[in-house]
Scaffold this active site. Structure first.
Site, mmCIF file in Angstrom:
data_model
loop_
_atom_site.group_PDB
_atom_site.id
_atom_site.type_symbol
_atom_site.label_atom_id
_atom_site.label_comp_id
_atom_site.label_asym_id
_atom_site.label_seq_id
_atom_site.Cartn_x
_atom_site.Cartn_y
_atom_site.Cartn_z
ATOM 1 N N GLU A 137 1.456 -0.578 -5.020
ATOM 2 C CA GLU A 137 0.382 0.292 -5.121
ATOM 3 C C GLU A 137 0.994 1.567 -5.734
ATOM 4 O O GLU A 137 1.234 2.414 -4.627
ATOM 5 C CB GLU A 137 -0.605 0.400 -4.260
ATOM 6 C CG GLU A 137 -1.842 1.363 -4.553
ATOM 7 C CD GLU A 137 -2.257 2.001 -3.443
ATOM 8 O OE1 GLU A 137 -3.411 2.682 -3.609
ATOM 9 O OE2 GLU A 137 -1.783 2.177 -2.319
ATOM 10 N N ASP A 165 0.862 -1.221 0.029
ATOM 11 C CA ASP A 165 -0.033 0.141 -0.089
ATOM 12 C C ASP A 165 0.764 1.188 -0.227
ATOM 13 O O ASP A 165 1.813 1.488 0.724
ATOM 14 C CB ASP A 165 -0.959 -0.060 1.249
ATOM 15 C CG ASP A 165 -1.967 1.040 1.168
ATOM 16 O OD1 ASP A 165 -2.717 1.121 0.331
ATOM 17 O OD2 ASP A 165 -2.047 1.898 2.196
ATOM 18 N N ASP A 208 -10.970 1.186 -3.803
ATOM 19 C CA ASP A 208 -10.566 2.576 -4.045
ATOM 20 C C ASP A 208 -11.589 3.401 -5.080
ATOM 21 O O ASP A 208 -11.293 4.540 -5.258
ATOM 22 C CB ASP A 208 -9.150 3.029 -4.128
ATOM 23 C CG ASP A 208 -8.541 2.763 -3.093
ATOM 24 O OD1 ASP A 208 -8.605 2.692 -1.696
ATOM 25 O OD2 ASP A 208 -7.149 2.194 -3.006
#
Length: 580
Positions: free
Chosen positions: A357, A328, A424
């Site tokens: 990410e 992340d 997201d």
């Protein structure tokens, strides 16, 4: 020829080891400016009477975007060393492009003028797990997939799907709920599950970690997770976890110690604290993710923090045999940490998948010493803008996709993580104004593109929802409310991807023609298996001449029927053909 537009550099995505001793070499020129390009190359030590001995190999255009043509050639140097230059022609002028500029002819009396690939070291090559190329991922938000054990429900848990998702409500999703529905995923054709975080945390999304070594009790215990991994592996399904190493949660014990003890805390260097006392309002006076006071940024250059996080990374692989880590906010963590992270996890399990990410150009992380792949959001944006939002033309779409393909080396693209939606983003069908024909076109493109595709839970049955928390609804398990036709459509695409090498990552992608809202592209495998895809992103019937198929008969792989290609092919509105 516009010399200022001609570009090559012997590194990154312009010259790299593809596999074995085979090099891929790319050259960039102004679009439609150069008619032919030839690689002139030789061993730097192969001289006869002081004259460099060379060979030549024609290059081909591997793709184009709005500004540039990209020329490609592969070469396998006999002694793993290479000096090279490029001969270019526009039909009138001829140039030789070298590391030191442009010349009228190949300079054979001084090799120092030419580009250099000093030596092909296997250890310098980009290596990613081979299994990823054949994987179809399914992203699960653990709190919303299935409630299989009500005894571990957190206080205040709501009946499944009884309310709209909010940032602070709970519905009881857990590991048992996933185990209960593994047969469903197996039937769909899924071969990898990406779980968003399930470590101990206060929120329902769990990106605010309290303890990286413990599972949040609302999902079950470690033995239940072990059972989940084992049941997945029995079905050929890999497991990837979400590592939040950029920041911790507010209730992470070291941060609580800082809040309590201030400058005297033993954890004072675990975070990026700018002043004391530590304040959370009106804005935090310490570094955080975004501006969220509840997610303090970790100092990954601190030896104690580094050891703790690397121990976490090793633990979940050693103890539970997980197959991958999704990282992340990976771009905000220092490169040095990620290099050590790779060394640690690969030492435990060499074929573990490392996915970062990152939403932008990620070449600095994809040079073989950090990540195996990144989440391919440039792909996502291009597909949604063309098919769903209709804000770009087919020509613009082709330009962007060609740019995406040439952003990274081909062996990087082959394991790229191609998603249409996630926790997201708004759901695919919502972005497409609930036009399921448009959604089908996007799934065709996603499943046939180079890389490893990922489906966000519920998209395959037509679930809708806006940006988070709207996209985090409870999975719909009532078949009367599922779009089973859409499910079978996605299932069929996954089956075709597994049946034909050219369909998936092992097929080289190239646009054949683009006209308005209609795109035609081909996929060709190393075994010269060729598939052609014709997609009509309009509500009108169009006639398309398929290049290379004139006068032939083809098989539509999706319907199984024969297609006459003696003339233009009629494609219905929002229709497609997959031809062999």
């Amino acid at each position: 020829m516009l010399r200022e537009a001609i570009y090559h550099r012997p590194k990154n995505n312009f010259a790299y080891i593809y596999k074995g001793n085979l090099l891929h070499i790319f050259l960039k020129t102004k679009k439609d400016d150069v008619r032919s390009a030839t690689l002139v190359y030789g061993d730097p030590y192969h001289l006869v009477d002081g004259v460099w001995q060379v060979e030549s190999k024609e290059m081909r255009v591997s793709g184009s975007d709005a500004l540039f043509d990209y020329w490609f050639v592969d070469v396998e140097p006999a002694f793993r060393r290479l000096r090279y230059c490029f001969q270019l022609s526009d039909g009138v002028e001829e140039l030789v492009y070298t590391e030191k500029g442009f010349y009228d002819e190949v300079l054979k009396d001084d090799i120092r003028y030419h580009f250099c690939f000093p030596f092909v070291h296997n250890s310098d090559a980009f290596h990613a797990p081979e299994w990823v190329k054949d994987t179809v991922w399914y992203q699960i938000f653990p709190e919303r997939f299935g409630n299989g054990d009500v005894t571990n429900d957190p206080e205040g848990t709501l009946p499944w799907g009884s309310e709209e998702p909010q940032y602070n409500n709970f519905f009881g999703g857990d590991f048992q709920g996933v185990i209960d529905h593994l047969d469903y995923l197996e039937v769909l054709g899924i071969s990898g599950i990406y779980f968003t975080p399930f470590f101990k945390a206060k929120s329902n999304h769990k990106y605010d970690t309290i303890d990286y070594m413990e599972i949040d009790p609302q999902f079950g215990d470690k033995e239940k997770f072990r059972e989940l991994v084992q049941e997945c592996h029995k079905r050929g399904i890999r497991i990837m976890l979400d590592a939040v190493f950029n920041h911790s949660g507010y209730f992470f014990e070291p941060f609580q110690d800082v809040l309590k003890n201030g400058e005297t805390s033993r954890y004072v260097d675990w975070f990026h604290l700018r002043e004391f006392p530590v304040k959370t309002e009106p804005l935090p006076n310490y570094d955080v993710f975004s501006f969220g006071a509840s997610m303090p940024k970790l100092n990954t250059q601190n030896p104690e923090v580094k050891k703790y996080l690397l121990d976490v990374s090793r633990y979940w692989i050693e103890e539970f045999d997980i197959d991958g880590w999704r990282l992340d906010v990976a771009n905000e963590v220092d490169h040095g940490f990620w290099r050590e992270f790779r060394d640690v996890v690969k030492s435990v399990k060499p074929d573990v998948y490392i996915l970062g990410e990152i939403w932008h150009d990620s070449m600095p992380w994809l040079q073989g010493d950090q990540f195996d792949a990144v989440m391919n959001y440039p792909f996502t944006d291009a597909v949604l803008d063309f098919f769903a939002k209709r804000v770009t033309t087919g020509e613009k779409f082709a330009d962007i996709i060609s740019g995406v393909l040439h952003m990274y080396p081909r062996n990087v693209n082959e394991v790229g993580f191609n998603l249409l939606g996630s926790h997201d983003t708004a759901r695919v069908l919502t972005i497409a104004d609930e036009n399921k024909d448009v959604a089908r076109l996007m799934y065709v493109f996603q499943m046939s593109f180079v890389g490893t595709p990922c489906i966000y839970y519920g998209d395959e049955i037509g679930m809708t929802g806006g940006i988070d928390p709207g996209c985090r609804e409870c999975m719909e398990w009532d078949e009367n409310k599922q779009d089973l036709e859409l499910f079978r459509f996605v299932q069929k695409l996954i089956s075709l991807r597994k049946s034909y090498d050219a369909f998936g990552s092992k097929g080289e992608f190239r646009f054949l023609s683009v006209d308005g809202n209609t795109v035609v592209y081909e996929k060709v495998s190393e075994s010269v298996e060729r598939l052609v895809f014709v997609l009509n992103n309009s509500d009108e019937v169009v006639e398309v001449a398929v290049p290379g198929f004139d006068g032939l008969a083809g098989i539509d792989l999706f319907s199984g029927g024969k297609v006459s290609l003696a003339g233009p092919l009629a494609i219905e509105g929002y229709g497609f053909r997959i031809l062999k």
